[in-house]
Design a protein around this motif. Structure first.
Motif, PDB file in Angstrom:
ATOM      1  N   ASP A  18       0.822  -1.216   0.000  1.00  0.00           N
ATOM      2  CA  ASP A  18       0.000   0.000   0.000  1.00  0.00           C
ATOM      3  C   ASP A  18       0.851   1.260   0.000  1.00  0.00           C
ATOM      4  O   ASP A  18       0.533   2.246  -0.672  1.00  0.00           O
ATOM      5  CB  ASP A  18      -0.920   0.015   1.224  1.00  0.00           C
ATOM      6  N   SER A  19       1.942   1.233   0.759  1.00  0.00           N
ATOM      7  CA  SER A  19       2.749   2.440   0.921  1.00  0.00           C
ATOM      8  C   SER A  19       3.498   2.826  -0.343  1.00  0.00           C
ATOM      9  O   SER A  19       3.798   4.012  -0.552  1.00  0.00           O
ATOM     10  CB  SER A  19       3.743   2.251   2.071  1.00  0.00           C
ATOM     11  N   LEU A  20       3.811   1.840  -1.192  1.00  0.00           N
ATOM     12  CA  LEU A  20       4.618   2.126  -2.384  1.00  0.00           C
ATOM     13  C   LEU A  20       3.837   2.156  -3.689  1.00  0.00           C
ATOM     14  O   LEU A  20       4.344   2.669  -4.692  1.00  0.00           O
ATOM     15  CB  LEU A  20       5.742   1.091  -2.512  1.00  0.00           C
ATOM     16  N   SER A  21       2.642   1.607  -3.708  1.00  0.00           N
ATOM     17  CA  SER A  21       1.950   1.410  -4.987  1.00  0.00           C
ATOM     18  C   SER A  21       1.703   2.712  -5.741  1.00  0.00           C
ATOM     19  O   SER A  21       1.688   2.709  -6.984  1.00  0.00           O
ATOM     20  CB  SER A  21       0.625   0.668  -4.770  1.00  0.00           C
ATOM     21  N   ASP A  22       1.516   3.816  -5.037  1.00  0.00           N
ATOM     22  CA  ASP A  22       1.298   5.104  -5.705  1.00  0.00           C
ATOM     23  C   ASP A  22       2.553   5.968  -5.744  1.00  0.00           C
ATOM     24  O   ASP A  22       2.505   7.106  -6.218  1.00  0.00           O
ATOM     25  CB  ASP A  22       0.176   5.877  -5.008  1.00  0.00           C
ATOM     26  N   GLU A  23       3.675   5.443  -5.241  1.00  0.00           N
ATOM     27  CA  GLU A  23       4.907   6.225  -5.182  1.00  0.00           C
ATOM     28  C   GLU A  23       5.911   5.827  -6.258  1.00  0.00           C
ATOM     29  O   GLU A  23       6.803   6.609  -6.599  1.00  0.00           O
ATOM     30  CB  GLU A  23       5.565   6.053  -3.802  1.00  0.00           C
ATOM     31  N   LEU A  24       5.800   4.614  -6.781  1.00  0.00           N
ATOM     32  CA  LEU A  24       6.780   4.118  -7.737  1.00  0.00           C
ATOM     33  C   LEU A  24       6.635   4.792  -9.096  1.00  0.00           C
ATOM     34  O   LEU A  24       5.534   5.162  -9.503  1.00  0.00           O
ATOM     35  CB  LEU A  24       6.642   2.597  -7.886  1.00  0.00           C
ATOM     36  N   THR A  25       7.746   4.930  -9.792  1.00  0.00           N
ATOM     37  CA  THR A  25       7.758   5.565 -11.117  1.00  0.00           C
ATOM     38  C   THR A  25       8.388   4.613 -12.129  1.00  0.00           C
ATOM     39  O   THR A  25       8.786   3.500 -11.805  1.00  0.00           O
ATOM     40  CB  THR A  25       8.540   6.883 -11.073  1.00  0.00           C
ATOM     41  N   ASP A  26       8.496   5.066 -13.366  1.00  0.00           N
ATOM     42  CA  ASP A  26       9.149   4.309 -14.448  1.00  0.00           C
ATOM     43  C   ASP A  26       8.495   2.961 -14.714  1.00  0.00           C
ATOM     44  O   ASP A  26       9.150   2.013 -15.168  1.00  0.00           O
ATOM     45  CB  ASP A  26      10.638   4.091 -14.143  1.00  0.00           C
ATOM     46  N   GLY A  27       7.202   2.848 -14.432  1.00  0.00           N
ATOM     47  CA  GLY A  27       6.500   1.596 -14.703  1.00  0.00           C
ATOM     48  C   GLY A  27       6.793   0.487 -13.720  1.00  0.00           C
ATOM     49  O   GLY A  27       6.392  -0.658 -13.935  1.00  0.00           O
ATOM     50  N   ILE A  28       7.484   0.803 -12.621  1.00  0.00           N
ATOM     51  CA  ILE A  28       7.762  -0.206 -11.598  1.00  0.00           C
ATOM     52  C   ILE A  28       6.493  -0.469 -10.800  1.00  0.00           C
ATOM     53  O   ILE A  28       5.770   0.463 -10.445  1.00  0.00           O
ATOM     54  CB  ILE A  28       8.907   0.255 -10.672  1.00  0.00           C
ATOM     55  N   THR A  29       6.224  -1.726 -10.499  1.00  0.00           N
ATOM     56  CA  THR A  29       5.019  -2.086  -9.753  1.00  0.00           C
ATOM     57  C   THR A  29       5.377  -2.839  -8.483  1.00  0.00           C
ATOM     58  O   THR A  29       6.469  -3.395  -8.357  1.00  0.00           O
ATOM     59  CB  THR A  29       4.079  -2.975 -10.592  1.00  0.00           C
ATOM     60  N   ILE A  30       4.418  -2.878  -7.558  1.00  0.00           N
ATOM     61  CA  ILE A  30       4.562  -3.690  -6.346  1.00  0.00           C
ATOM     62  C   ILE A  30       3.236  -4.377  -6.054  1.00  0.00           C
ATOM     63  O   ILE A  30       2.166  -3.761  -6.109  1.00  0.00           O
ATOM     64  CB  ILE A  30       5.023  -2.843  -5.140  1.00  0.00           C
ATOM     65  N   ASN A  31       3.294  -5.659  -5.808  1.00  0.00           N
ATOM     66  CA  ASN A  31       2.126  -6.470  -5.478  1.00  0.00           C
ATOM     67  C   ASN A  31       2.537  -7.512  -4.448  1.00  0.00           C
ATOM     68  O   ASN A  31       3.723  -7.659  -4.133  1.00  0.00           O
ATOM     69  CB  ASN A  31       1.592  -7.180  -6.728  1.00  0.00           C
ATOM     70  N   ALA A  32       1.562  -8.243  -3.944  1.00  0.00           N
ATOM     71  CA  ALA A  32       1.869  -9.306  -2.990  1.00  0.00           C
ATOM     72  C   ALA A  32       0.953 -10.498  -3.208  1.00  0.00           C
ATOM     73  O   ALA A  32      -0.184 -10.357  -3.664  1.00  0.00           O
ATOM     74  CB  ALA A  32       1.730  -8.815  -1.547  1.00  0.00           C
TER      75      ALA A  32
END
Length: 444
Positions: A363-377
């Motif tokens: 949740d903390s990173l999903s809207d902060e990442l740039t350059d098409g980088i994603t985070i999921n679990a």
């Protein structure tokens, strides 16, 4: 490890007891094997909305045969219903009108996908109708039987073309133990999905870091990412060096042994990836530990160790990799949570806190990442491993049967879900926590 009860139910005496005593009767799940088609059979399309005209084309690029009208006597391997056109509560009956006539015409281990619009993007009656899809799909998941799965995919407006990788996963045997889930495409995305030219090796040319890769689920993740074309860098503690090097040797991977909780671990990992591989495309935080005790008997050292390994180390490592720009554009970060982090579990306050923390990490990173980088679990439920084999028999049986599929999952089920997140075609799949639990009866 195998499910001995499932094997027993296929024997003559087992079938007799299941029938007369009303015991759970799990179906042997179909799982993907390298070289298999994504879907063996026909997928029936229905509904009306933003994707009605494009679904057949999207599935066609995956080699999936589709039909847009029901034919008596035909059996279907999958159903895809475009519910993005449902704008009022009274229109929800269209779900029943499509599904009821075909529910008895499904093959074994069928796949059902309902596509909707994120409720946050619409207002009034349309928001109500779209939110209602969650109750519908979760209930169908508990009714479908025969090893079937049911999912809801909310697709944000403008991201219709980014759906292919998600449909490839959800309609194929790769999602064998994933059911009753809500997947969001485009709701936390800044870019559209990259084009995938080879769906059999979507990770060709990619570098993947997998922690805890020497055994169990981590080993399966490493092997699956390698199958899909990635060069895998396996990481594990020095005590597991022999297991780690054996696995990495078999998949032509690289390895690194260290304690991820060490103060300099993030810097050492970043340096290794940058110097030997020029960066990393996929980071899978799989390493974890359980030190279960009821809270009344817990000590600060044991509690703190679980938190440090399971959630603090992944957060610190990720921060360092991002700060040094070691994660390449269109990179993937994947955390391994647990059903315990969603529903809690007796005697697992430290473990559940750490795994809920992994969800907070996403949740903390999903809207902060740039350059098409994603985070999921991923959030596994009861997965059959050497560790769960040591669980007392009665507890193990309850854990395996308390889900819509009446069986435990396998490490490959977690690995396949991570491989979907890792795909270049999953750029719009960001900020998701997907349970790999056979639609466990606990948790939301």
């Amino acid at each position: 490890m195998s499910d001995k009860y499932l094997t027993f139910t296929k024997s003559a005496i087992g079938r007799l007891l299941v029938k007369n005593l009303g015991l759970p009767e799990p179906v042997a799940l179909e799982r993907y094997a390298d070289g298999d088609p994504l879907v063996t059979g026909t997928v029936l399309l229905g509904g009306r909305g933003r994707l009605a005209e494009s679904l057949a084309g999207i599935l066609g690029t995956l080699g999936v045969e589709t039909a847009d009208g029901r034919t008596d006597g035909t059996r279907y391997k999958g159903l895809v219903f475009d519910a993005t056109g449902l704008t009022s509560v009274d229109q929800l009956v269209e779900l029943q009108e499509f599904f009821t006539p075909v529910m008895r015409s499904l093959e074994t281990c069928p796949r059902v996908v309902v596509i909707g619009t994120p409720p946050s993007q619409v207002e009034g009656p349309e928001r109500i109708a779209q939110r209602a899809l969650e109750g519908f799909t979760r209930s169908v998941g508990k009714e479908i039987g025969r090893g079937g799965t049911v999912q809801l995919v909310y697709v944000a407006a403008g991201y219709e073309s980014s759906l292919a990788s998600t449909l490839a996963f959800l309609l194929s045997p790769k999602s064998a133990y994933v059911s009753g889930q809500v997947v969001r495409v485009g709701t936390h995305a800044e870019e559209k999905a990259a084009t995938v030219t080879d769906w059999t090796r979507p990770l060709a040319g990619k570098v993947a870091l997998v922690t805890g890769a020497g055994r169990g689920i981590g080993e399966s993740i490493a092997r699956t990412l390698h199958r899909d074309g990635a060069t895998v860098v396996g990481l594990d503690v020095p005590q597991a060096a022999s297991e780690l090097t054996k696995v990495m040797g078999e998949i032509d991977g690289d390895w690194l042994t260290l304690d991820i909780t060490a103060p300099d671990a993030p810097q050492r990992i970043a340096r290794h990836l940058a110097e030997k591989h020029g960066g990393v495309d996929i980071v899978v935080h799989n390493a974890g530990v359980t030190l279960d005790k009821k809270l009344a008997n817990q000590s600060p050292d044991r509690f703190g160790k679980v938190i440090s390994i399971n959630v603090d180390a992944p957060q610190r490592i990720t921060a360092e990799l991002l700060a040094q720009k070691v994660v390449n554009p269109n990179g993937r970060i994947v955390g391994v949570s647990s059903i315990a982090g969603i529903a809690g579990n007796l005697g697992q306050t430290s473990y559940a806190a750490s795994k809920a923390g992994v969800i907070g990490f996403v949740d903390s990173l999903s809207d902060e990442l740039t350059d098409g980088i994603t985070i999921n679990a991923v959030a596994p439920g009861f997965i059959i491993t050497q560790m769960t084999a040591a669980v007392p028999f009665a507890t193990r049986e309850v854990g395996q049967r308390l889900n819509a599929m009446s069986q435990g999952g396998l490490p490959i089920d977690v690995a396949e879900t991570i491989a979907w997140f890792a795909s270049p075609g999953s750029t719009a799949v960001n900020g998701n926590v997907v349970r790999v639990c056979g639609q466990m009866m606990l948790g939301a």
